[in-house]
Design a protein around this motif. Structure first.
Motif, short mmCIF file in Angstrom:
data_model
loop_
_atom_site.label_atom_id
_atom_site.label_comp_id
_atom_site.label_asym_id
_atom_site.label_seq_id
_atom_site.Cartn_x
_atom_site.Cartn_y
_atom_site.Cartn_z
N PHE A 133 20.88 53.71 56.23
CA PHE A 133 20.39 54.80 57.06
C PHE A 133 21.06 56.12 56.66
O PHE A 133 20.43 57.18 56.70
CB PHE A 133 20.66 54.50 58.54
CG PHE A 133 19.95 55.43 59.48
CD1 PHE A 133 18.58 55.34 59.66
CD2 PHE A 133 20.65 56.40 60.17
CE1 PHE A 133 17.92 56.21 60.53
CE2 PHE A 133 20.01 57.27 61.03
CZ PHE A 133 18.63 57.18 61.22
N GLU A 134 22.33 56.07 56.29
CA GLU A 134 23.03 57.28 55.86
C GLU A 134 22.37 57.89 54.63
O GLU A 134 22.29 59.11 54.50
CB GLU A 134 24.50 56.95 55.56
CG GLU A 134 25.33 56.70 56.81
CD GLU A 134 26.71 56.15 56.47
OE1 GLU A 134 26.99 55.93 55.27
OE2 GLU A 134 27.51 55.95 57.40
N VAL A 136 19.17 57.75 53.74
CA VAL A 136 17.85 58.34 54.00
C VAL A 136 17.86 59.36 55.12
O VAL A 136 16.87 60.07 55.31
CB VAL A 136 16.81 57.24 54.34
CG1 VAL A 136 16.69 56.25 53.21
CG2 VAL A 136 17.17 56.52 55.64
N GLN A 137 18.94 59.46 55.87
CA GLN A 137 18.98 60.36 57.03
C GLN A 137 18.71 61.80 56.60
O GLN A 137 19.27 62.30 55.64
CB GLN A 137 20.34 60.28 57.73
CG GLN A 137 20.33 60.84 59.14
CD GLN A 137 21.57 60.44 59.91
OE1 GLN A 137 22.54 59.96 59.35
NE2 GLN A 137 21.55 60.62 61.22
N THR A 139 15.88 62.81 55.40
CA THR A 139 14.81 62.85 54.41
C THR A 139 13.52 62.33 55.05
O THR A 139 13.54 61.77 56.15
CB THR A 139 15.14 61.99 53.18
OG1 THR A 139 14.99 60.60 53.51
CG2 THR A 139 16.57 62.24 52.70
N GLN A 142 13.37 58.61 56.33
CA GLN A 142 14.15 58.14 57.47
C GLN A 142 13.33 57.26 58.40
O GLN A 142 13.84 56.29 58.96
CB GLN A 142 14.71 59.35 58.24
CG GLN A 142 15.58 58.97 59.44
CD GLN A 142 16.26 60.18 60.06
OE1 GLN A 142 16.63 61.12 59.37
NE2 GLN A 142 16.41 60.16 61.38
N ASN A 147 16.98 52.63 62.58
CA ASN A 147 18.24 53.25 63.00
C ASN A 147 19.20 52.14 63.40
O ASN A 147 18.86 51.27 64.22
CB ASN A 147 17.98 54.19 64.18
CG ASN A 147 19.18 55.06 64.50
OD1 ASN A 147 20.30 54.56 64.59
ND2 ASN A 147 18.94 56.33 64.70
#
Length: 245
Positions: A133-134, A136-137, A139, A142, A147
């Motif tokens: 997740f970090e 793609v966060q 972008t 996401q 999450n």
């Protein structure tokens, strides 16, 4: 500690590269990274895999040797370009999911002895979900990654991502790669996509073969990803399985 520092450096590099990556629908998040199959040395069981076994999860390959394993997040050959599974090289599932997967494998083998199930992802630690997740966060990708504040079925060993391959371990053509971020990864409008020339009839037939053997074994398909199947509902998983931290 050294391993964590190495991951941080890799993550910083990926985030830098992602700013210049292509915005075309369905492309990998990171471009320009050579997806070498770099893996941890599994000559001995790692502490992480011992932890997975302590939760009662079972090694897929040890229960059905005909099933092929290509654990994408244990390599850099995935949409992030980063190794997300630290010290995990084998695919694990909850026994309930494993029982259903073995049944699916048998159904497929009975229908065509030259075909095999090929696993891309199975049990996923929540720590790996956070790393994913970090990346793609912030972008446009996401929305495609759960999450980590809300656990998913992978985090209980109750979901599997897979395809079908031939006797030479070559995947059947499903129309899109695994973890493709585009509309043709979905299963609801496949006939429409064929009429529009976005998928071929052979590709759709391959998907439907995968869905049939999985659903006959008790798995549940999801509409947005042809490769993803759930062994049960999230509420049932939370009731009978342990969260993989």
């Amino acid at each position: 500690m050294k391993g964590m520092m190495r991951f941080v450096l890799i993550l910083m590099s990926v985030c830098t590269l992602s700013c210049s990556s292509t915005s075309q629908e369905g492309k990998k998040l990171v471009s320009g990274i050579n997806p070498e199959l770099i893996k941890f040395n599994y000559s001995q069981v790692s502490s992480t895999e011992k932890y997975l076994r302590s939760l009662g999860l079972v090694d897929i390959a040890k229960h059905d040797s005909s099933i092929v394993i290509d654990l994408k997040y244990a390599t850099s050959d995935n949409f992030t370009g980063v190794i997300l599974y630290i010290e995990i090289g084998n695919a694990y599932l909850h026994p309930l999911a494993m029982e259903k997967l073995c049944k699916a494998s048998q159904i497929l083998n009975n229908e065509n002895s030259e075909l095999r199930l090929l696993i891309y992802d199975a049990a996923r630690p929540l720590s790996a979900q956070k790393r994913m997740f970090e990346v793609v966060q912030g972008t446009k990708y996401q929305a495609y990654v759960a999450n980590p504040s809300r656990t998913g079925l992978h985090n209980y060993g109750m979901a599997v991502d897979l395809t079908i391959c031939d006797e030479n371990r070559v995947p059947l053509d499903m129309g899109t790669p695994f973890d493709y971020f585009g509309k043709t990864a979905g299963i609801n409008d496949e006939d429409l996509f064929v009429s529009q020339g976005l998928l071929t009839r052979e590709q759709v037939n391959n998907r439907r073969l995968l869905r049939r053997v999985m659903q006959e074994s008790g798995f549940i398909a999801i509409r947005g990803e042809w490769w993803h199947f759930n062994a049960c509902s999230l509420s049932e998983a939370q009731r009978i399985a342990k969260l993989i931290e």
